[in-house]
Write an enzyme that holds these catalytic residues in place. Structure first.
Site, PDB file in Angstrom:
ATOM      1  N   ARG A  32       0.904  -1.166   0.000  1.00 32.73           N
ATOM      2  CA  ARG A  32       0.000   0.000   0.000  1.00 32.73           C
ATOM      3  C   ARG A  32       0.932   1.202   0.000  1.00 32.73           C
ATOM      4  O   ARG A  32       1.647   1.432   0.983  1.00 32.73           O
ATOM      5  CB  ARG A  32      -0.911  -0.013   1.223  1.00 32.73           C
ATOM      6  CG  ARG A  32      -1.655   1.304   1.415  1.00 32.73           C
ATOM      7  CD  ARG A  32      -2.748   1.235   2.469  1.00 32.73           C
ATOM      8  NE  ARG A  32      -3.899   0.503   1.973  1.00 32.73           N
ATOM      9  CZ  ARG A  32      -5.105   0.524   2.547  1.00 32.73           C
ATOM     10  NH1 ARG A  32      -5.314   1.256   3.626  1.00 32.73           N
ATOM     11  NH2 ARG A  32      -6.101  -0.174   2.039  1.00 32.73           N
ATOM     12  N   HIS A  53      -7.453   1.129  -6.305  1.00 32.10           N
ATOM     13  CA  HIS A  53      -7.599   0.167  -5.198  1.00 32.10           C
ATOM     14  C   HIS A  53      -8.218  -1.111  -5.779  1.00 32.10           C
ATOM     15  O   HIS A  53      -9.372  -1.438  -5.500  1.00 32.10           O
ATOM     16  CB  HIS A  53      -8.498   0.786  -4.117  1.00 32.10           C
ATOM     17  CG  HIS A  53      -8.410   0.109  -2.783  1.00 32.10           C
ATOM     18  ND1 HIS A  53      -7.640  -1.010  -2.539  1.00 32.10           N
ATOM     19  CD2 HIS A  53      -9.018   0.395  -1.591  1.00 32.10           C
ATOM     20  CE1 HIS A  53      -7.770  -1.380  -1.283  1.00 32.10           C
ATOM     21  NE2 HIS A  53      -8.601  -0.540  -0.692  1.00 32.10           N
ATOM     22  N   GLN A  62     -10.002  -3.973  -3.612  1.00 35.17           N
ATOM     23  CA  GLN A  62     -11.295  -3.551  -3.058  1.00 35.17           C
ATOM     24  C   GLN A  62     -12.424  -3.807  -4.058  1.00 35.17           C
ATOM     25  O   GLN A  62     -13.491  -4.317  -3.711  1.00 35.17           O
ATOM     26  CB  GLN A  62     -11.238  -2.059  -2.692  1.00 35.17           C
ATOM     27  CG  GLN A  62     -12.551  -1.471  -2.236  1.00 35.17           C
ATOM     28  CD  GLN A  62     -13.015  -2.004  -0.892  1.00 35.17           C
ATOM     29  OE1 GLN A  62     -12.282  -1.963   0.077  1.00 35.17           O
ATOM     30  NE2 GLN A  62     -14.241  -2.512  -0.828  1.00 35.17           N
ATOM     31  N   ASP A 117     -17.715   7.048  -0.785  1.00 36.54           N
ATOM     32  CA  ASP A 117     -16.397   6.933  -0.153  1.00 36.54           C
ATOM     33  C   ASP A 117     -16.125   8.243   0.584  1.00 36.54           C
ATOM     34  O   ASP A 117     -16.894   9.215   0.441  1.00 36.54           O
ATOM     35  CB  ASP A 117     -15.351   6.674  -1.264  1.00 36.54           C
ATOM     36  CG  ASP A 117     -13.975   6.292  -0.726  1.00 36.54           C
ATOM     37  OD1 ASP A 117     -13.830   6.097   0.494  1.00 36.54           O
ATOM     38  OD2 ASP A 117     -13.034   6.191  -1.541  1.00 36.54           O
ATOM     39  N   CYS A 122     -16.768   1.328   0.898  1.00 39.10           N
ATOM     40  CA  CYS A 122     -15.552   0.523   1.088  1.00 39.10           C
ATOM     41  C   CYS A 122     -15.054   0.564   2.522  1.00 39.10           C
ATOM     42  O   CYS A 122     -14.332  -0.330   2.952  1.00 39.10           O
ATOM     43  CB  CYS A 122     -14.464   0.988   0.132  1.00 39.10           C
ATOM     44  SG  CYS A 122     -14.168   2.767   0.234  1.00 39.10           S
ATOM     45  N   ARG A 142     -13.717  -8.850   1.703  1.00 37.72           N
ATOM     46  CA  ARG A 142     -12.289  -8.562   1.494  1.00 37.72           C
ATOM     47  C   ARG A 142     -11.469  -9.817   1.822  1.00 37.72           C
ATOM     48  O   ARG A 142     -10.551 -10.183   1.093  1.00 37.72           O
ATOM     49  CB  ARG A 142     -11.818  -7.388   2.369  1.00 37.72           C
ATOM     50  CG  ARG A 142     -12.329  -6.019   1.968  1.00 37.72           C
ATOM     51  CD  ARG A 142     -11.898  -5.594   0.579  1.00 37.72           C
ATOM     52  NE  ARG A 142     -10.450  -5.615   0.375  1.00 37.72           N
ATOM     53  CZ  ARG A 142      -9.616  -4.606   0.673  1.00 37.72           C
ATOM     54  NH1 ARG A 142     -10.096  -3.486   1.157  1.00 37.72           N
ATOM     55  NH2 ARG A 142      -8.313  -4.718   0.470  1.00 37.72           N
TER      56      ARG A 142
END
Ligand code: CP
Length: 337
Positions: free
Chosen positions: A104, A131, A134, A229, A270, A298
């Site tokens: 990340r 991402h 995700q 988001d 998310c 996830r």
């Protein structure tokens, strides 16, 4: 064997993404009956985090453990990367010791550079651009919550809010899979042309569609899923007053806006969320909110992805070969100690 990274869903065809999701569904079904197969026995995943994480860190670490492998959490400041050691050297060393590298990173260029030098699969766990892990999870969640009588290519997904890294990835995967994607935001916070060109090219190939609008009510009118988001992220603290003024109240996913969508429409996020900012508690905790199914997925998606990338690369020696080497080592040990 060809080395494949997971940096961007654009590097994968529609069929490959659907295969990955189907593999994930099979692994999830096994998990639900308490029998996740140890497909990655003794494999190791190096995980570099330049930014904080709850879901991504926990899901990758638990996924490796449940598949019979191991994950190492490598934090800047505790490893040499970027301070006393170049990206090239770090990538080469981790490739010699681990079966895959997860990162990340603050900048997208960091992960692409890592992938350029690594000799094992590199997985993108979020950058300033995208991402991808995700959104594979998000599509799996939509499939599991498919409205009656619809198929994937019928789905209408509406994203309300800032053009974040999650927005780019969600827009890319939905249009690649032939879905109908709408983004509603003030003009200043809409995606750049470069992102739109990628999504439009996907639509031309897949039959999907892309709509960008400033009108959130129109955007949700036919939505099967509404997604939002955060309106600001780490490093954007100075912009909070300006961003709040631009989005609030018109782009907040509250009950008033949610009720403008069809009665079957489901809410996604998310996470992490700023409750009461981009979405209200009434929507986050609504019976048609699927945010925690999404979070749980996830874990299943990381398992699917890790197996997809690593299983074909792992050595699986025969019992005879294992017994031979053990015998050789033990015989020598008896000579020397
Ligand atoms: N959605 C997501 O990536 O969450 P984390 O930042 O907690 O990993």
């Amino acid at each position: 064997m060809t080395l494949r990274h997971f940096i961007d869903t654009q590097d994968y065809t529609k069929q490959e993404l659907l295969d990955l999701i189907e593999l994930t569904r099979k692994i999830k079904a096994a998990d639900k009956q308490g029998c996740t197969p140890k497909l990655l026995q003794d494999a190791s995943l190096a995980m570099i985090f330049e930014e904080p994480s709850t879901r991504t860190r926990v899901s990758f670490e638990v996924a490796m453990t449940e598949l019979g492998g191991h994950a190492l959490y490598l934090k800047p400041g505790e490893i040499h990367l970027g301070v006393r050691e170049s990206m090239y050297d770090t990538a080469k060393v981790l490739s010699r010791m681990c079966d895959a590298i997860f990162a990340r990173t603050l900048k997208h260029e960091t992960i692409t550079e890592l992938a350029k030098y690594a000799e094992v699969p590199v997985i993108n766990g979020l950058t300033d651009y995208n991402h991808p892990t995700q959104v594979v999870c998000d599509v799996l969640t939509m499939i599991e919550h498919m409205p009656a009588g619809k198929k994937l290519e019928d789905l209408r997904v509406t994203f309300i809010g800032d053009a974040t890294n999650v927005l780019s990835s969600l827009m890319f995967i939905c249009t690649r899979l032939g879905m109908h994607f709408t983004h509603a935001a003030p003009r200043k916070y809409q995606p750049p042309q470069t992102w739109l060109q990628i999504a439009q090219a996907n639509c031309a190939e897949s039959g999907g569609s892309l709509t960008i609008t400033e009108d959130p009510v129109e955007a949700v009118r036919e939505a099967d899923f509404i997604y939002t988001d955060l309106w600001w992220w780490v490093g954007q603290e100075d912009e909070i007053p300006e961003r709040r003024a631009a989005f609030m109240p018109k782009y907040q996913v509250n009950l008033q806006l949610f009720n403008k969508a069809p009665a079957h429409c489901q809410f996604m996020h998310c996470l992490p969320a700023s409750r009461g900012v981009e979405a209200t508690d009434e929507v986050m905790d609504h019976p048609r909110s699927i945010i925690f199914d999404q979070s749980e997925n996830r874990l299943h998606t990381e398992k699917g992805l890790l197996v997809y990338l690593l299983y074909p690369r792992l050595k699986r020696p025969s019992q005879e070969l294992q017994a031979y080497h053990r015998g050789q080592i033990e015989a020598f040990l008896h000579q020397i100690v």
